[in-house]
Scaffold this motif. Sequence first.
Motif, short mmCIF file in Angstrom:
data_model
loop_
_atom_site.label_atom_id
_atom_site.label_comp_id
_atom_site.label_asym_id
_atom_site.label_seq_id
_atom_site.Cartn_x
_atom_site.Cartn_y
_atom_site.Cartn_z
N ASP A 104 0.86 -1.19 0.00
CA ASP A 104 0.00 0.00 0.00
C ASP A 104 0.89 1.23 0.00
N SER A 105 0.32 2.36 0.41
CA SER A 105 1.11 3.60 0.41
C SER A 105 2.27 3.52 1.40
N LYS A 106 2.13 2.73 2.45
CA LYS A 106 3.24 2.59 3.39
C LYS A 106 4.38 1.79 2.79
N ALA A 107 4.06 0.93 1.82
CA ALA A 107 5.08 0.10 1.18
C ALA A 107 5.71 0.78 -0.03
N ASP A 112 -3.37 3.57 -1.96
CA ASP A 112 -3.61 2.25 -1.37
C ASP A 112 -4.31 1.32 -2.35
#
Length: 772
Positions: A104-107, A112
Amino acid sequence: GGLWLANSDRLQKLENGRLTTIPNHPWKPTAPGIREMYEDHSGALWIGTILEGLYRYADGVFTRVGTSHQRINSITEDHEGNIWVTTEGGGLNRLRPKIFRVFDSKAGLVEDISDSICGDNAGHLWLANRSGGLVRLRHGREIEVFRPEGGFKSNVNLACADDEGNLWLGAVGLWRFHPETLQTTNVLNTSARIRALFKDSRGRVWVGGDDRLLGHVSGGKFRAISQKDGYTSRRARSLSEGPEGMIWVGTEDGDLYQINDEGVTRFTVKDGLPGVPLREVQAARDGSVWIASIRGGLSLYKNGRFHRFSVADGLPNDEISQLIEDDHGLLWCGSARGIFYVPKRELLARARGTLPRVNAIVFGRSEGLAGGYSLDNFDPSAWKTSDGRLWFATRQGVVSINPAAMRSNPHPPPVDIPEVLIQDQPVPVSGPIEAPPGRKKIEFRFAALSFAAPEKVRVRYQLEGVDRDWMETGAERNAIYAGLEPGHYRLRVAAANNDGVWNESGATLAFTVLPAWWQTLWFRAGLLVCFAGTVAASARYWSHRRLKRRLERLSQEQALEAERKRIARDLHDDVGASIAQIGLALEELKEHPASPDELKSQSAQLSARVRTLARDLDAVVWTVNPRNDSLPELAAYLGQCFLEALRTTPIRPRLEVADDIPDHPLSPEMRHHLFLTAREAMNNLLKHSNATEATLTLSAVDGSFELKIEDNGRGFSPEATGESTRNGLRNMKSRIAEIGGEFHLTSAPGKGTLVAVRIPLVRTAKVHLEHN
């Protein structure tokens, strides 16, 4: 057989007489050091430090594992493979190996949500990341972002790789994109949004979308499949290929299409489809087709027949939008409740009718997939890569699943019945359980212990002799019974773990519902003795009763015979006399021809007699009809006769019928007497009253039925009727008296006449019952 050793600055292993130092440990040498170590069933080493948290060492790699507190006290493993960690102030932690990874955006993604997923021949995965562009995932780790140019104005919604290294991109229109040269070419210029892309075994790229868009690109040219070919749906949502190049198309209209070189075949709800939007079509190598739909669950087309699977068959949800099969015979589904799988063999057995329910395994919060709802706007949105991993586009991000890393839980949960409540009061379960007499509420509370995924534990129970089948508790862990008959009972409880492995032996609990004093054996024995004595007394009673019934039957037969004679008398006196008079008049005309004026007069008289005859015959038929044995029917008929009698006279009729006349039954005798009394009063009104106005009133007052006929005629003196030779008034009085009613006559010369009849309704119902 080895031994692990650790201190503040090193980790070592003694094995086969050799001491090996493990390099590159991640904790600081100056830290207070290691407090706890534990080696799990797989050989992985768990290391708990005093200030730096928890580490896992496996395959030569140290991995930091998050816990609720950095100070670790102890580590252990249970029989289901859960790792338990206690912390200094952070409570108890349960750890399970994750088979999921979320991108997702964290990755590193911009958004997302990615609308679609596809793989290419080089083993790379491509994501259509909306405003984040086209994303290439190398080896499942490295993220590269591409932003196609050359007139591509909108977000990328779809991607499909061909055999020549190109990517076909779909949005509003179709483009061909080459990742190495970054060249973008518009292949299909259309205002319809493309919903599905698919490359078949012949290298053709199939395109489906809104506004009846369907076709394929071959040699750089687009060939449309239109209504002329037999394709009539508004929106194609999924494309798949079966054996021998057969193309399958699932549509928003709920229709399924089969396309080959010979033409187009359409399947609809009449063929067995659920009649709801189809979201995913997956053709299998054996020629069968699996279909996912919104609100329609799963469907299978096999050997020319459709089979449907829903929540009633064991599926956790009927809203399924993604469908893909792994390398282990499991059918994975993305749904509105997350991702789940069903063994394909179980679905086939359910279709054959040899399995009552399938066992679907749902992945949710316990596996780190809270909120992983699947997307269904574009196809493909699920993909299997060459290493066997599965990829799903969800609202949480792109979820990667490694089915090979899944370890089934073979341990069924232990089951216990720790608590019993009778009338909401707990009772000891260590000794015999006895419920007091009376229909008491009994509640049993269960416990089924499994920590792998506690929310997925299923519990079912059965009270022998009461429940025909097993009853599942759902989220509750109790069973409630009320109104059990006295006797001995046994409750059985079974439970299944997160993988559907049942503890069939489970737990059992025997209990007794005590009888009341009137339900005991001694009371029933005494009751049997009393019953034997009563039988002898009853025999005599029933013999007398049979004799009485016979006498009543003879009385009823006599009453029926009297009724027949009365009907015959009425037919003879009224109808027969009228027919005889008409016959004599006609004979007179035959023997003595009359002048035209006399003939006209005599014809009028005959016509009046015929009308009277028809009215009398109608009255007889109405009287003998049992459907008219009620006060409302009598009131309606009397009103009709009253209006009909005065219709051709100068007397103006008024009819007043109350709305609340009760639906009381009448015997034929009572109905007959009331009708004849009213008709006699009407005849007297016509013959003698010389009135200009007459009123018939029918009402129910104080539990009685009242009938009144009143006129404004010349009246008469009732005292003078006693010397009259006419029997009309005397007949009316006697008729009403015979049925238990009251008859009143009010009249005076020049002041009109009032005839009133009053019948008690209770007496009316009683007479009707006696007559019947």
